[in-house]
Write a protein that holds these residues in place. Structure first.
Motif, PDB file in Angstrom:
ATOM      1  N   ASN A 114       0.828  -1.215   0.000  1.00  0.00           N
ATOM      2  CA  ASN A 114       0.000   0.000   0.000  1.00  0.00           C
ATOM      3  C   ASN A 114       0.857   1.258   0.000  1.00  0.00           C
ATOM      4  O   ASN A 114       1.665   1.459   0.910  1.00  0.00           O
ATOM      5  N   LEU A 115       0.648   2.115  -1.003  1.00  0.00           N
ATOM      6  CA  LEU A 115       1.440   3.337  -1.133  1.00  0.00           C
ATOM      7  C   LEU A 115       0.528   4.520  -1.427  1.00  0.00           C
ATOM      8  O   LEU A 115      -0.329   4.456  -2.318  1.00  0.00           O
ATOM      9  N   TRP A 155       2.329   0.545 -13.665  1.00  0.00           N
ATOM     10  CA  TRP A 155       2.848  -0.760 -14.062  1.00  0.00           C
ATOM     11  C   TRP A 155       3.112  -1.667 -12.863  1.00  0.00           C
ATOM     12  O   TRP A 155       2.895  -2.888 -12.946  1.00  0.00           O
ATOM     13  N   PHE A 156       3.565  -1.113 -11.742  1.00  0.00           N
ATOM     14  CA  PHE A 156       3.732  -1.935 -10.536  1.00  0.00           C
ATOM     15  C   PHE A 156       2.371  -2.444 -10.050  1.00  0.00           C
ATOM     16  O   PHE A 156       2.265  -3.559  -9.538  1.00  0.00           O
ATOM     17  N   HIS A 157       1.356  -1.627 -10.216  1.00  0.00           N
ATOM     18  CA  HIS A 157      -0.009  -2.042  -9.869  1.00  0.00           C
ATOM     19  C   HIS A 157      -0.462  -3.178 -10.785  1.00  0.00           C
ATOM     20  O   HIS A 157      -0.957  -4.220 -10.312  1.00  0.00           O
ATOM     21  N   GLN A 158      -0.261  -2.987 -12.070  1.00  0.00           N
ATOM     22  CA  GLN A 158      -0.748  -3.948 -13.044  1.00  0.00           C
ATOM     23  C   GLN A 158       0.002  -5.271 -12.987  1.00  0.00           C
ATOM     24  O   GLN A 158      -0.608  -6.348 -13.099  1.00  0.00           O
ATOM     25  N   LEU A 159       1.313  -5.217 -12.779  1.00  0.00           N
ATOM     26  CA  LEU A 159       2.144  -6.419 -12.866  1.00  0.00           C
ATOM     27  C   LEU A 159       2.522  -7.019 -11.522  1.00  0.00           C
ATOM     28  O   LEU A 159       2.773  -8.222 -11.428  1.00  0.00           O
ATOM     29  N   ARG A 217      -0.996  -1.670  -4.531  1.00  0.00           N
ATOM     30  CA  ARG A 217      -2.188  -0.854  -4.303  1.00  0.00           C
ATOM     31  C   ARG A 217      -1.711   0.565  -4.016  1.00  0.00           C
ATOM     32  O   ARG A 217      -0.884   0.766  -3.126  1.00  0.00           O
ATOM     33  N   TYR A 218      -2.218   1.540  -4.780  1.00  0.00           N
ATOM     34  CA  TYR A 218      -1.664   2.880  -4.596  1.00  0.00           C
ATOM     35  C   TYR A 218      -2.705   3.966  -4.802  1.00  0.00           C
ATOM     36  O   TYR A 218      -3.708   3.790  -5.500  1.00  0.00           O
ATOM     37  N   ALA A 219      -2.432   5.096  -4.157  1.00  0.00           N
ATOM     38  CA  ALA A 219      -3.195   6.326  -4.361  1.00  0.00           C
ATOM     39  C   ALA A 219      -2.216   7.397  -4.789  1.00  0.00           C
ATOM     40  O   ALA A 219      -1.208   7.630  -4.110  1.00  0.00           O
ATOM     41  N   SER A 220      -2.489   8.021  -5.916  1.00  0.00           N
ATOM     42  CA  SER A 220      -1.672   9.139  -6.382  1.00  0.00           C
ATOM     43  C   SER A 220      -2.495  10.406  -6.206  1.00  0.00           C
ATOM     44  O   SER A 220      -3.538  10.573  -6.847  1.00  0.00           O
ATOM     45  N   LEU A 221      -2.038  11.283  -5.319  1.00  0.00           N
ATOM     46  CA  LEU A 221      -2.782  12.490  -4.971  1.00  0.00           C
ATOM     47  C   LEU A 221      -2.097  13.694  -5.614  1.00  0.00           C
ATOM     48  O   LEU A 221      -0.979  14.057  -5.252  1.00  0.00           O
ATOM     49  N   ARG A 222      -2.775  14.281  -6.568  1.00  0.00           N
ATOM     50  CA  ARG A 222      -2.221  15.426  -7.313  1.00  0.00           C
ATOM     51  C   ARG A 222      -2.714  16.708  -6.665  1.00  0.00           C
ATOM     52  O   ARG A 222      -3.905  17.009  -6.737  1.00  0.00           O
ATOM     53  N   GLU A 237     -10.058  -0.006  -2.297  1.00  0.00           N
ATOM     54  CA  GLU A 237      -9.721   0.389  -3.665  1.00  0.00           C
ATOM     55  C   GLU A 237      -8.271   0.000  -3.940  1.00  0.00           C
ATOM     56  O   GLU A 237      -7.398   0.214  -3.105  1.00  0.00           O
ATOM     57  N   SER A 238      -7.997  -0.538  -5.121  1.00  0.00           N
ATOM     58  CA  SER A 238      -6.621  -0.944  -5.408  1.00  0.00           C
ATOM     59  C   SER A 238      -5.829   0.142  -6.129  1.00  0.00           C
ATOM     60  O   SER A 238      -4.599   0.097  -6.152  1.00  0.00           O
TER      61      SER A 238
END
Length: 324
Positions: free
Chosen positions: A111-112, A154-158, A162-167, A241-242
């Motif tokens: 989780n990131l 790609w790390f998620h897909q492969l 699980r990550y959240a990118s907060l812009r 959520e992934s």
């Protein structure tokens, strides 16, 4: 939760770490202290002085901690400076994050929450900016963060990350015990408040010929406590959520000149200003649509008003220099 916070001695990472501990979570901070000081590490956190580029050190720490998640703030953040030394930003922001991702994958840490930026959009085609907008950074800082987002995908897909990118946009304001202090300082609100305190002669406005109502750049300002809440909500949301990508902002923009005028009102000081040429890579408008954050995270900013953001920063800024 047991959480690792990279860059946790800094302004944003330290605020998030402090609020996590107030909520009863266990926090370990990794910071190189290149742009922070040891006394800025929030009290109560476990502290490891290390660079996230040091993959063996990170792997050892992650194996020891077995954290529920990683909040990743460690990065260089100056868009203007990135136009001068792009290689430094790609090394520190992109390559070093790859070391972190490799260490997470090797230790099964899944989780990131990533501290991204509105700079990934560049010059927007529409305002407010949705997450589906074209990604076309106008400076290496934004590009260095966008490259990380590509790696996360790609790390998620492969690998199942699980990550959240907060812009997010312009972070400002302060808590009673923690505010914005960079060395050297380049962010507009602390610079304006330095003028109000007599520590600087004037505030510089870079460009007054943009296609905006008063000619100065427009930005979306968010209180640091609201930003911290969103990161904690995002970490919790990764249980269901992934993959999360969302903007954090108030949806309302203020121009540089409007912020200066608001600061004059809050501080009661004249705050002289001088117009300078534009800086390379500065978009005219950056204002967020934060509907996805509201929908996915249930996040609603508590302090959207620029006056209140400035008031909190002004109170802390005065305390900061009271005994100097």
């Amino acid at each position: 939760m047991n959480v690792l916070v990279t860059g946790g001695a800094g302004y944003i990472g330290g605020t998030v770490a402090a609020l996590l501990m107030e909520q009863g979570h266990t926090v370990t901070i990794v910071d190189s202290l290149v742009h922070a000081k040891a006394n800025e590490v929030p009290k109560g956190a476990n502290f490891v002085e290390a660079d996230i580029a040091d993959r063996p050190r990170l792997e050892s720490l992650l194996n020891e901690m077995k954290p529920d998640g990683v909040l990743h703030f460690a990065a260089l953040i100056e868009a203007g400076d990135s136009m001068r030394v792009p290689e430094v930003y790609f090394r520190n922001n992109t390559a070093s994050t790859l070391s972190l991702l490799e260490a997470m994958h090797a230790t099964g840490t899944q989780n990131l929450v990533f501290s991204s930026t509105a700079a990934v959009y560049g010059e927007p085609e529409a305002v407010p900016i949705p997450e589906t907008a074209r990604l076309a950074p106008t400076n290496p800082y934004g590009e260095s963060k966008l490259l990380v987002e590509y790696m996360l995908k790609w790390f998620h897909q492969l690998h199942g990350l699980r990550y959240a990118s907060l812009r997010y946009f312009n972070v400002a304001g302060a808590l009673p015990h923690r505010g914005e202090a960079h060395e050297p300082e380049t962010h507009i609100i602390p610079l304006i408040l330095d003028v109000a305190l007599g520590r600087r002669d004037k505030i510089l406005i870079y460009g007054d010929d943009y296609d905006t109502p008063d000619g100065s750049c427009i930005r979306d300002y968010i209180h640091v406590a609201d930003l911290a809440d969103a990161h904690i909500l995002a970490l919790d949301a990764l249980k269901r959520e992934s993959r999360i990508i969302c903007n954090l902002g108030n949806g309302t923009g203020f121009s540089v000149k409007e912020v200066i005028e608001a600061a004059r009102k809050v501080t009661g000081k004249p705050i002289p200003a001088e117009i300078k040429p534009r800086r390379a890579g500065d978009p005219a408008r950056l204002v967020a649509s934060a509907e996805e954050a509201r929908r996915i995270l249930g996040w609603v900013p508590k302090t959207p008003e620029i006056d209140r953001i400035l008031e909190s920063a002004w109170q802390w800024h005065q305390q900061r220099y009271a005994n100097r």
